[in-house]
Design a protein around this motif. Sequence first.
Motif, short mmCIF file in Angstrom:
data_model
loop_
_atom_site.label_atom_id
_atom_site.label_comp_id
_atom_site.label_asym_id
_atom_site.label_seq_id
_atom_site.Cartn_x
_atom_site.Cartn_y
_atom_site.Cartn_z
N LEU A 1 4.95 0.93 -2.80
CA LEU A 1 3.80 1.07 -3.30
C LEU A 1 2.81 1.95 -2.16
CD1 LEU A 1 3.21 -2.25 -5.57
CD2 LEU A 1 3.10 0.28 -6.48
N ILE A 2 2.69 1.47 -1.14
CA ILE A 2 1.95 2.01 -0.11
C ILE A 2 2.50 3.40 0.16
CG2 ILE A 2 1.05 1.74 2.45
CD1 ILE A 2 0.89 -1.08 2.03
N CYS A 3 3.65 3.50 0.06
CA CYS A 3 4.23 4.93 0.34
C CYS A 3 3.66 5.91 -0.83
CB CYS A 3 5.84 4.93 0.34
SG CYS A 3 6.63 4.28 1.68
N ALA A 4 3.46 5.24 -2.03
CA ALA A 4 3.19 6.28 -3.23
C ALA A 4 1.62 6.40 -2.97
CB ALA A 4 3.30 5.32 -4.53
N GLY A 5 0.99 5.50 -2.49
CA GLY A 5 -0.55 5.56 -2.51
C GLY A 5 -1.09 6.30 -1.31
N PHE A 6 -0.35 6.01 -0.07
CA PHE A 6 -0.92 6.61 1.33
C PHE A 6 -1.10 8.24 1.21
CE2 PHE A 6 -0.80 7.74 5.74
CZ PHE A 6 -1.88 7.01 6.22
N PRO A 7 0.09 9.01 0.67
CA PRO A 7 -0.27 10.42 0.89
C PRO A 7 -1.55 10.69 -0.20
CG PRO A 7 1.98 10.06 0.53
CD PRO A 7 1.33 8.85 0.32
N LEU A 8 -1.76 10.05 -1.15
CA LEU A 8 -3.06 10.20 -1.92
C LEU A 8 -4.23 9.93 -1.05
CD1 LEU A 8 -1.64 9.03 -5.38
CD2 LEU A 8 -2.38 11.44 -4.86
N LEU A 9 -4.01 8.95 -0.62
CA LEU A 9 -5.18 8.27 0.23
C LEU A 9 -5.80 9.54 1.30
CD1 LEU A 9 -7.08 5.64 0.66
CD2 LEU A 9 -5.53 5.03 2.67
N THR A 10 -4.48 9.91 1.98
CA THR A 10 -4.77 11.03 3.18
C THR A 10 -5.57 12.28 2.43
OG1 THR A 10 -3.00 10.01 4.06
CG2 THR A 10 -3.77 12.33 4.65
N LEU A 11 -4.91 12.68 1.20
CA LEU A 11 -5.31 13.77 0.33
C LEU A 11 -6.91 13.71 0.02
CD1 LEU A 11 -4.35 16.56 -0.88
CD2 LEU A 11 -4.07 15.24 -2.92
N GLY A 12 -7.29 12.55 -0.47
CA GLY A 12 -8.69 12.32 -0.59
C GLY A 12 -9.44 12.34 0.43
N PHE A 13 -9.07 11.61 1.78
CA PHE A 13 -9.78 11.64 2.83
C PHE A 13 -9.95 13.16 3.55
CE2 PHE A 13 -9.54 11.09 7.58
CZ PHE A 13 -10.51 10.06 7.85
N VAL A 14 -8.72 14.12 3.21
CA VAL A 14 -8.88 15.39 3.81
C VAL A 14 -9.76 16.33 2.88
CG1 VAL A 14 -7.18 17.62 3.82
CG2 VAL A 14 -6.43 15.29 5.05
#
Lengths: 229, 258
Positions: B165-178
């Motif tokens: 679940l963290i693997c699914a969410g982390f790229p999105l979290l990074t995308l939001g951040f970037v």
Amino acid sequence: MIIALIAMSVYSTFIGAAKAKTFFNSPLMMVFWIVSFLCCIISFSFIAKTTKSTSISMIFIASILIFAGWFWASKTGHHTQRLIFKNNKYQSGIMLLYQDQVDNVYALNNYDKFTKLPFHVKLEQLTIDYYESEPNSLPMTKEFFADIHIIKDKKIAHSKTIEANKPLHYGGYYFIQSDSGQKQDIPYIILNITSDSGIGLTFGGYIFLCIGLFWQLWFKVLIKAGHRR
Amino acid sequence: MEIKYSIQGILIYLTMTAYLMALFARLIRNKSFTYFSFTLGFIIAAISLGYRCWHTAHVPFQNLFEVFLVMGWAIYLISIFCRKTLKIKQTTADILLGIIVLFPAGFVFSDHPQQLQPILQSPFFAPHVAAYILAYIFMFKAAIAAVNGLFSKNPRDLSLDTYHLICAGFPLLTLGFVLGSIWAHYAWADFWGWDPKEMWALTTWLTYIAFFNFRFITKNRHPHINSFWAISGLLAIIITLLWANLSSIFSSLHSYAT
């Protein structure tokens, strides 16, 4: 390193943006950043050898690019640039400009020091549109437009209308409107002037980071996991 | 706390009722009625979002009321994605999460429509908030799996769910951040402002980086400590989303998000 950075990030949220910026740009923190940067490079060379994964390499290259970009964009980075390139470029400052006024002087560090741009800036016109407001309430700004000319060698070298999310980029600087108003019926704006140093490196790092993470975590880990289950 | 008598409020309460019915059906183990009620809740939530878009004439990401409204809708889609693609079944937790995130929209935050400030009229606005909303739901679910793992006899399996679940969410979290950083560059001519909200977002991001590093270094030999990192990440998210916006301790450039 990561735990220390988490602790410092939490600490900085309580001291406000201005003090946090000073704290993270302090000479002691520069040592921390350099050590972190070196750790990143050492980890990259170790992990790249053991995993031979392109996506993980992209994530590490991204970290190095972002570190380098942040350093180059920092106050220390600009100090380094002034020493190496003998230029007069500072990280950021502000300029007060009245309508029809032409100027190249801008203030640094809350008016502690003044410096000059290598060209002049003119505010041609300022327009502000408001939303329809309810009676007895102040109208809210809908849009604003500041027509700006860049003047070099007494000629207009560039013109642009600055509006929200659309800054003027010229000669290594970004110009945005941070405030506006009227004094003795003359409209004025306060321009926020920021150097563009390090932006390309940082944004390049951002692109590598996103591609690397989606590739590694979505297309490698999750797809494999879905098949295995 | 206030009860809303507007159309928007009624749609939120209908969604919550459908989700509550799904939760009840789940508890009495009626599978078909669970999915029927959950799907019904999702459809009403979609109507509620559509109504909000029409009423405010902009994407419903402006303030915390709208963010929670979108979360209450998106939880269903993520629940299906996790069940079908990742084979992670957390239906009870998903329904409960739907009710929890709709509660502040229904009873705490005002649904009074607000006009969009000039700075929010940016092409980065919708993708930045959308990426964060999706990431937050994945991380919420990861923390639920992590809490289950703490009390489970076989924590390694649940630790794997947390990791996926963290693997699914982390790229999105990074995308939001970037996207937020790039947007800040165009809006404030500064891609990093050291603002409390930004620093809490960085803290959240670093907490998940610590999760990945710890898991990689220890080769997943300590699932309980992995769970600790996942739960800490959720705490950082809650502070970023709520405390950093609502508390007067943090004077933030992101004050329009309340």
